[in-house]
Scaffold this motif. Sequence first.
Motif, mmCIF file in Angstrom:
data_model
loop_
_atom_site.group_PDB
_atom_site.id
_atom_site.type_symbol
_atom_site.label_atom_id
_atom_site.label_comp_id
_atom_site.label_asym_id
_atom_site.label_seq_id
_atom_site.Cartn_x
_atom_site.Cartn_y
_atom_site.Cartn_z
ATOM 1 N N ILE A 199 0.827 -1.200 0.000
ATOM 2 C CA ILE A 199 0.000 0.000 0.000
ATOM 3 C C ILE A 199 0.865 1.256 0.000
ATOM 4 N N VAL A 230 -9.690 4.115 -1.147
ATOM 5 C CA VAL A 230 -9.370 3.441 0.107
ATOM 6 C C VAL A 230 -10.625 2.701 0.551
ATOM 7 N N ILE A 258 -4.972 0.390 6.439
ATOM 8 C CA ILE A 258 -4.401 1.736 6.333
ATOM 9 C C ILE A 258 -4.951 2.589 7.480
ATOM 10 N N GLN A 286 -1.217 6.947 7.823
ATOM 11 C CA GLN A 286 -0.909 6.560 6.447
ATOM 12 C C GLN A 286 -1.828 7.282 5.459
#
Length: 490
Positions: free
Chosen positions: A215, A232, A238, A242
Amino acid sequence: MTDGARGRRDLLGRMRGNWRRNLFLLLFVLDLGVITLAVAAGFFARFAMAEASLDTVRSQGNLYLVVVPALILGWQASLLLNQAYNMEIIAIGTDEYRRVVRATFFTFGALAIVLVLLRWQVARGFLAVALPLGLVLLLIERLLVRRWVLARRRRAMLVDGVVVVGSPHEVRYVAEGIARNPAAGLVVRAVATDTTDAPTFELANGVVVPQAGAIADVVDAVHRYEASTIIVAGHNRINRKQLRELGWQLEDTTIRLALASRMTDVAGPRIHWHPIEGLPLMSVEMPRYSGVKYSLKRAFDLVIATGMVVLVAPILFAIAIAVRLDSPGPIFFRQTRVGVNGTLFKMTKFRSMAVDAEARLAGLERQNDGSGLLFKMKDDPRTTRVGAFIRRYSLDELPQLFDVIAGSMSLVGPRPPLPREVEAYDHHVHRRLNVKPGITGPWQVGGRSNLSWQESVRKDLYYVENWSLSGDLVIMFKTLRAVLARDGAY
């Protein structure tokens, strides 16, 4: 990343985004032409068709030299201000049409205020022609452009390539949703799930996409797979830090960032943002099944249904004669159906089957071409000759206009179910009964008998919780197309 590499990638992004600019220009020019045509028609209706004298034209001509161009430019500006050219809504849902309607009424409202303040006398006939004609032409034009766009999106044109980021489960849910809806203008180019177990990622519908790997390297993956958007899919892979850093990486690029919500089947107008410093909150308006909105729907049903009865009266009379001459039995078929909140009512249709059709149903159950709780049969032996024709074009449902006037049904709503169907409903399916059933609805325009039971329920539940008057108008327009195409009608 070097400046040269960044420049090349930005150029690729601009090239991929050209379809947005070109579509904007196309819509802008078409809207301007339609508005000009409508305003010109209003002007000539006032002076030419009304046989105004030359003196009248001379005395009021200077006023219209100001009002006409101001109305055209103001109307176009109102479309811009109401974001009717936002590419995120073009050819998707009903929000595009809603913004066109809102921009139109805003324009004429503002014009009326200006005319009153300046005490300018503009003929009501001019506005009475320009407003409805312009609105109808704009909606027809947007509908035609939508069909053109959707035809190209089915061939993977006019689309944005996306890279979906998240855990395998989250990515699969989002990617499959995108694959099921080509009208959204998105194509999954790759996924990033932080795994290197396999070079590809397979979706449930058989589509295989590349696995981009880490990622952290998703920005490079976007360029590598010629995408333009990062989605996303969830927060399992995540975190907030991030996500913030990813946003920073995209600041000097043309790449767009989207966050997929876990809230499903919620239309845009029900979503409201409440920005709090460092914490953007999304609130969802809960559906309501009473109030002013539903009073407007009832008024709309009464006006349109009454007008349609008057308009199609000769057709109703002709079908009634044909049904009576074709086979013995009554002209109308009345059947108990379940309406709003579980109330029972008698739904009226032209009889399209033999009088003993209900008694013969048990012997045909094994030949059911429908799905789930619905019984449908393509070559039903109980159907009469006239019945086969009127069912093919949904003419057998015209008497339901009287059910709408009586208040048992609505013009648009879920399909009216039989009591035996309701008895077999799962708990959540009972939500279909929160609104009046309709002559037409999402089931009618979405494939009718070709739909699976699950898909039929999903479409109806989405309508129940997200309906709007503009959405009803769109469904009515789509119904005409579905009837003429005989899509799923038997």
